[in-house]
Design a protein around this motif. Sequence first.
Motif, PDB file in Angstrom:
ATOM      1  N   VAL A 172       0.844  -1.204   0.000  1.00  0.00           N
ATOM      2  CA  VAL A 172       0.000   0.000   0.000  1.00  0.00           C
ATOM      3  C   VAL A 172       0.878   1.252   0.000  1.00  0.00           C
ATOM      4  O   VAL A 172       0.653   2.176  -0.787  1.00  0.00           O
ATOM      5  N   MET A 173       1.874   1.288   0.867  1.00  0.00           N
ATOM      6  CA  MET A 173       2.752   2.467   0.929  1.00  0.00           C
ATOM      7  C   MET A 173       3.452   2.707  -0.403  1.00  0.00           C
ATOM      8  O   MET A 173       3.557   3.848  -0.863  1.00  0.00           O
ATOM      9  N   PHE A 174       3.916   1.641  -1.030  1.00  0.00           N
ATOM     10  CA  PHE A 174       4.576   1.777  -2.327  1.00  0.00           C
ATOM     11  C   PHE A 174       3.591   2.308  -3.372  1.00  0.00           C
ATOM     12  O   PHE A 174       3.919   3.203  -4.154  1.00  0.00           O
ATOM     13  N   GLY A 175       2.369   1.770  -3.380  1.00  0.00           N
ATOM     14  CA  GLY A 175       1.353   2.241  -4.321  1.00  0.00           C
ATOM     15  C   GLY A 175       0.975   3.692  -4.092  1.00  0.00           C
ATOM     16  O   GLY A 175       0.796   4.455  -5.046  1.00  0.00           O
ATOM     17  N   VAL A 176       0.872   4.090  -2.833  1.00  0.00           N
ATOM     18  CA  VAL A 176       0.549   5.483  -2.508  1.00  0.00           C
ATOM     19  C   VAL A 176       1.691   6.393  -2.973  1.00  0.00           C
ATOM     20  O   VAL A 176       1.457   7.463  -3.544  1.00  0.00           O
ATOM     21  N   PHE A 177       2.921   5.954  -2.759  1.00  0.00           N
ATOM     22  CA  PHE A 177       4.073   6.720  -3.240  1.00  0.00           C
ATOM     23  C   PHE A 177       4.021   6.856  -4.766  1.00  0.00           C
ATOM     24  O   PHE A 177       4.201   7.958  -5.300  1.00  0.00           O
ATOM     25  N   LEU A 178       3.760   5.756  -5.460  1.00  0.00           N
ATOM     26  CA  LEU A 178       3.669   5.805  -6.926  1.00  0.00           C
ATOM     27  C   LEU A 178       2.549   6.745  -7.375  1.00  0.00           C
ATOM     28  O   LEU A 178       2.726   7.518  -8.326  1.00  0.00           O
ATOM     29  N   GLY A 179       1.410   6.673  -6.708  1.00  0.00           N
ATOM     30  CA  GLY A 179       0.294   7.548  -7.046  1.00  0.00           C
ATOM     31  C   GLY A 179       0.630   9.016  -6.856  1.00  0.00           C
ATOM     32  O   GLY A 179       0.304   9.859  -7.700  1.00  0.00           O
ATOM     33  N   THR A 180       1.304   9.318  -5.758  1.00  0.00           N
ATOM     34  CA  THR A 180       1.699  10.702  -5.491  1.00  0.00           C
ATOM     35  C   THR A 180       2.687  11.189  -6.540  1.00  0.00           C
ATOM     36  O   THR A 180       2.561  12.311  -7.059  1.00  0.00           O
ATOM     37  N   ARG A 181       3.651  10.348  -6.893  1.00  0.00           N
ATOM     38  CA  ARG A 181       4.626  10.725  -7.925  1.00  0.00           C
ATOM     39  C   ARG A 181       3.921  10.929  -9.271  1.00  0.00           C
ATOM     40  O   ARG A 181       4.223  11.869  -9.997  1.00  0.00           O
ATOM     41  N   LEU A 182       2.972  10.060  -9.586  1.00  0.00           N
ATOM     42  CA  LEU A 182       2.233  10.177 -10.838  1.00  0.00           C
ATOM     43  C   LEU A 182       1.464  11.491 -10.903  1.00  0.00           C
ATOM     44  O   LEU A 182       1.489  12.192 -11.921  1.00  0.00           O
ATOM     45  N   ILE A 183       0.825  11.844  -9.813  1.00  0.00           N
ATOM     46  CA  ILE A 183       0.078  13.104  -9.749  1.00  0.00           C
ATOM     47  C   ILE A 183       1.019  14.284  -9.963  1.00  0.00           C
ATOM     48  O   ILE A 183       0.733  15.199 -10.749  1.00  0.00           O
ATOM     49  N   ILE A 184       2.147  14.274  -9.297  1.00  0.00           N
ATOM     50  CA  ILE A 184       3.122  15.362  -9.420  1.00  0.00           C
ATOM     51  C   ILE A 184       3.641  15.458 -10.852  1.00  0.00           C
ATOM     52  O   ILE A 184       3.719  16.550 -11.428  1.00  0.00           O
ATOM     53  N   ILE A 185       3.986  14.334 -11.446  1.00  0.00           N
ATOM     54  CA  ILE A 185       4.514  14.326 -12.820  1.00  0.00           C
ATOM     55  C   ILE A 185       3.471  14.857 -13.800  1.00  0.00           C
ATOM     56  O   ILE A 185       3.768  15.696 -14.655  1.00  0.00           O
TER      57      ILE A 185
END
Length: 170
Positions: free
Chosen positions: A148-161
Amino acid sequence: MIRTGWQQVWVRILTTVLTICVMIMIYDFSRQNAERSDHTSGFISNAIISVLYPDYAAETPARRQDIYDNVQHVVRKCAHFSEYTLLGLMLRLCLESWFGHRMKKRYGLMLPAVIGGVLYAGTDEWHQRNIDGRSGQWTDILLDGFGVMFGVFLGTRLIIIIERKKKGAE
């Protein structure tokens, strides 16, 4: 706060539906009895064994069982991590679509997404205790939580990008 493209109605509907679909998928895997669950992951395990151990058939029965059990264990743990990574990603995107415009900092929705995903993992493991031949394990909740933490990190990075590219295009 300013609404972004993440708050469009179709984005909210899509991220919400996809998040629910991931939760249903996880629930469906968890409700499989031990035999069906072993068959599902066994298919993948056998495919991996055929690649990693070309002489598998020539091994002794005890050695073949040992190889199978080890590969099966890794496949199951990778499946846990992967499905909860997907859940973390979708929870993060879903929360962004509903509440992102209210947040001053992009990272403000990470903790609620992680907490929601870990709570779901806990209820999932509790649910598995009632399934024939299955058990609920704290170690799986921990592994799911890291997913979950990894997915949340990926989601946050995706939003920023995506938002940086959008600003660069303007």
